[in-house]
Design a protein around this motif. Structure first.
Motif, PDB file in Angstrom:
ATOM      1  N   THR A 100      -0.894  13.638   7.569  1.00 22.98           N
ATOM      2  CA  THR A 100      -0.926  12.844   6.349  1.00 22.98           C
ATOM      3  C   THR A 100      -0.153  11.568   6.610  1.00 22.98           C
ATOM      4  O   THR A 100       0.983  11.616   7.093  1.00 22.98           O
ATOM      5  N   ILE A 101      -0.769  10.424   6.308  1.00 22.31           N
ATOM      6  CA  ILE A 101      -0.117   9.134   6.511  1.00 22.31           C
ATOM      7  C   ILE A 101      -0.100   8.401   5.182  1.00 22.31           C
ATOM      8  O   ILE A 101      -1.119   8.323   4.509  1.00 22.31           O
ATOM      9  N   TYR A 102       1.069   7.882   4.815  1.00 20.66           N
ATOM     10  CA  TYR A 102       1.155   7.014   3.644  1.00 20.66           C
ATOM     11  C   TYR A 102       2.137   5.893   3.944  1.00 20.66           C
ATOM     12  O   TYR A 102       2.934   5.971   4.878  1.00 20.66           O
ATOM     13  N   VAL A 103       2.026   4.805   3.183  1.00 18.79           N
ATOM     14  CA  VAL A 103       2.800   3.599   3.434  1.00 18.79           C
ATOM     15  C   VAL A 103       3.615   3.269   2.192  1.00 18.79           C
ATOM     16  O   VAL A 103       3.115   3.359   1.072  1.00 18.79           O
ATOM     17  N   THR A 104       4.887   2.887   2.396  1.00 18.61           N
ATOM     18  CA  THR A 104       5.786   2.535   1.290  1.00 18.61           C
ATOM     19  C   THR A 104       6.555   1.267   1.649  1.00 18.61           C
ATOM     20  O   THR A 104       6.510   0.794   2.781  1.00 18.61           O
ATOM     21  N   ASP A 105       7.310   0.754   0.681  1.00 23.10           N
ATOM     22  CA  ASP A 105       8.131  -0.424   0.955  1.00 23.10           C
ATOM     23  C   ASP A 105       9.592  -0.066   1.244  1.00 23.10           C
ATOM     24  O   ASP A 105      10.410  -0.957   1.435  1.00 23.10           O
ATOM     25  N   VAL A 150       6.910  -2.934   5.926  1.00 18.41           N
ATOM     26  CA  VAL A 150       6.511  -1.743   5.203  1.00 18.41           C
ATOM     27  C   VAL A 150       6.767  -0.554   6.131  1.00 18.41           C
ATOM     28  O   VAL A 150       6.934  -0.722   7.339  1.00 18.41           O
ATOM     29  N   TRP A 151       6.814   0.623   5.563  1.00 15.18           N
ATOM     30  CA  TRP A 151       7.158   1.822   6.323  1.00 15.18           C
ATOM     31  C   TRP A 151       5.990   2.803   6.320  1.00 15.18           C
ATOM     32  O   TRP A 151       5.442   3.116   5.272  1.00 15.18           O
ATOM     33  N   ALA A 152       5.617   3.239   7.492  1.00 20.44           N
ATOM     34  CA  ALA A 152       4.568   4.252   7.635  1.00 20.44           C
ATOM     35  C   ALA A 152       5.236   5.610   7.759  1.00 20.44           C
ATOM     36  O   ALA A 152       6.172   5.793   8.553  1.00 20.44           O
ATOM     37  N   HIS A 153       4.779   6.559   6.978  1.00 21.51           N
ATOM     38  CA  HIS A 153       5.278   7.931   6.990  1.00 21.51           C
ATOM     39  C   HIS A 153       4.140   8.816   7.494  1.00 21.51           C
ATOM     40  O   HIS A 153       3.075   8.853   6.891  1.00 21.51           O
ATOM     41  N   VAL A 154       4.377   9.526   8.589  1.00 20.93           N
ATOM     42  CA  VAL A 154       3.362  10.392   9.185  1.00 20.93           C
ATOM     43  C   VAL A 154       3.898  11.819   9.096  1.00 20.93           C
ATOM     44  O   VAL A 154       4.916  12.135   9.714  1.00 20.93           O
ATOM     45  N   GLU A 155       3.230  12.664   8.342  1.00 17.82           N
ATOM     46  CA  GLU A 155       3.681  14.045   8.135  1.00 17.82           C
ATOM     47  C   GLU A 155       2.701  15.023   8.776  1.00 17.82           C
ATOM     48  O   GLU A 155       1.500  14.779   8.790  1.00 17.82           O
ATOM     49  N   GLY A 156       3.238  16.129   9.290  1.00 14.65           N
ATOM     50  CA  GLY A 156       2.398  17.170   9.878  1.00 14.65           C
ATOM     51  C   GLY A 156       2.099  16.954  11.339  1.00 14.65           C
ATOM     52  O   GLY A 156       1.076  17.414  11.845  1.00 14.65           O
ATOM     53  N   ILE A 157       3.000  16.285  12.050  1.00 10.67           N
ATOM     54  CA  ILE A 157       2.803  16.003  13.477  1.00 10.67           C
ATOM     55  C   ILE A 157       2.941  17.306  14.268  1.00 10.67           C
ATOM     56  O   ILE A 157       3.914  18.043  14.090  1.00 10.67           O
ATOM     57  N   PRO A 158       2.008  17.615  15.148  1.00  6.96           N
ATOM     58  CA  PRO A 158       2.107  18.840  15.948  1.00  6.96           C
ATOM     59  C   PRO A 158       3.224  18.734  16.994  1.00  6.96           C
ATOM     60  O   PRO A 158       3.541  17.645  17.471  1.00  6.96           O
ATOM     61  N   ALA A 159       3.819  19.858  17.321  1.00  7.51           N
ATOM     62  CA  ALA A 159       4.883  19.892  18.341  1.00  7.51           C
ATOM     63  C   ALA A 159       4.329  19.407  19.675  1.00  7.51           C
ATOM     64  O   ALA A 159       3.189  19.678  20.032  1.00  7.51           O
ATOM     65  N   GLY A 160       5.140  18.641  20.410  1.00  8.83           N
ATOM     66  CA  GLY A 160       4.742  18.129  21.712  1.00  8.83           C
ATOM     67  C   GLY A 160       3.837  16.910  21.668  1.00  8.83           C
ATOM     68  O   GLY A 160       3.288  16.515  22.689  1.00  8.83           O
ATOM     69  N   GLY A 204       7.624  17.939  16.668  1.00  7.13           N
ATOM     70  CA  GLY A 204       6.703  17.926  15.536  1.00  7.13           C
ATOM     71  C   GLY A 204       7.398  17.501  14.258  1.00  7.13           C
ATOM     72  O   GLY A 204       8.533  17.048  14.267  1.00  7.13           O
ATOM     73  N   GLY A 205       6.698  17.624  13.156  1.00 10.09           N
ATOM     74  CA  GLY A 205       7.289  17.303  11.866  1.00 10.09           C
ATOM     75  C   GLY A 205       6.828  15.978  11.312  1.00 10.09           C
ATOM     76  O   GLY A 205       5.644  15.723  11.182  1.00 10.09           O
ATOM     77  N   THR A 206       7.816  15.093  11.002  1.00  8.77           N
ATOM     78  CA  THR A 206       7.544  13.827  10.324  1.00  8.77           C
ATOM     79  C   THR A 206       8.079  12.658  11.133  1.00  8.77           C
ATOM     80  O   THR A 206       9.142  12.748  11.733  1.00  8.77           O
ATOM     81  N   ALA A 207       7.339  11.571  11.129  1.00 12.29           N
ATOM     82  CA  ALA A 207       7.791  10.319  11.744  1.00 12.29           C
ATOM     83  C   ALA A 207       7.735   9.232  10.685  1.00 12.29           C
ATOM     84  O   ALA A 207       6.807   9.173   9.889  1.00 12.29           O
ATOM     85  N   ILE A 208       8.757   8.367  10.685  1.00 10.98           N
ATOM     86  CA  ILE A 208       8.795   7.208   9.804  1.00 10.98           C
ATOM     87  C   ILE A 208       9.085   6.010  10.690  1.00 10.98           C
ATOM     88  O   ILE A 208      10.047   6.022  11.453  1.00 10.98           O
ATOM     89  N   PHE A 209       8.225   4.990  10.620  1.00 15.72           N
ATOM     90  CA  PHE A 209       8.470   3.807  11.440  1.00 15.72           C
ATOM     91  C   PHE A 209       8.092   2.558  10.667  1.00 15.72           C
ATOM     92  O   PHE A 209       7.249   2.571   9.776  1.00 15.72           O
ATOM     93  N   ALA A 210       8.779   1.465  11.023  1.00 15.55           N
ATOM     94  CA  ALA A 210       8.572   0.185  10.343  1.00 15.55           C
ATOM     95  C   ALA A 210       7.347  -0.525  10.894  1.00 15.55           C
ATOM     96  O   ALA A 210       7.087  -0.516  12.091  1.00 15.55           O
TER      97      ALA A 210
END
Length: 148
Positions: free
Chosen positions: A38-43, A63-73, A98-104
């Motif tokens: 799941t990817i969503y974008v916020t300020d 803006v910030w991209a939030h990527v949720e549900g990243i597989p391990a490895g 895995g998990g979540t990534a947030i990047f600018a």
């Protein structure tokens, strides 16, 4: 007479078959349900999915991209397209467990991102994990000097 009838029938068949050559092929697109993240974008970096946006104001610094549900490895990378052209890309050195990534998401020179229509694609190696789109209001699109 029979010869003319057969000739007319052959011409009709020939013209009818030409229609199959002029049809444009149907475009195939992956449905959003096929995304594995799941990817969503916020300020804001610490914003939640309930604050996701699809449009940002002119002069937005980042803006910030939030990527949720990243597989391990996962070996993450991204491509950011602006008005249909590749604008920025890179690797995301995170999330090996895995998990979540947030990047600018910033401009190429880390200034305000220019106005235009954006498409963010996130990959694990050469496999697309997901995509999302957003827009930044601007005077003339990507050539409006918002990135200087």
């Amino acid at each position: 007479m029979l010869r003319r009838l057969l000739l007319c029938a052959a011409l009709i068949v020939a013209f009818a078959s030409l229609g199959s050559f002029t049809r444009t092929p149907a475009t195939v697109e992956a449905a959003p349900a096929n995304q594995s993240v799941t990817i969503y974008v916020t300020d804001h970096q610490d914003a939640g999915s309930d604050q996701a946006q699809v449009e940002f104001q002119r002069g937005e610094g980042r803006v910030w991209a939030h990527v949720e549900g990243i597989p391990a490895g996962a070996n993450l990378s991204y491509i950011l397209r602006l008005n249909g052209d590749d604008y920025k890309w890179g690797k995301l050195d995170c999330c090996k467990s895995g998990g979540t990534a947030i990047f600018a998401i910033t401009s190429k020179d880390d200034g305000s991102i220019p106005g235009g229509a954006y498409l963010l694609l996130v990959y694990d190696g050469d496999k697309e994990l997901g995509r999302t789109g957003f827009g930044v209001k601007g005077g003339k699109g990507s050539d409006n000097d918002n990135d200087h």
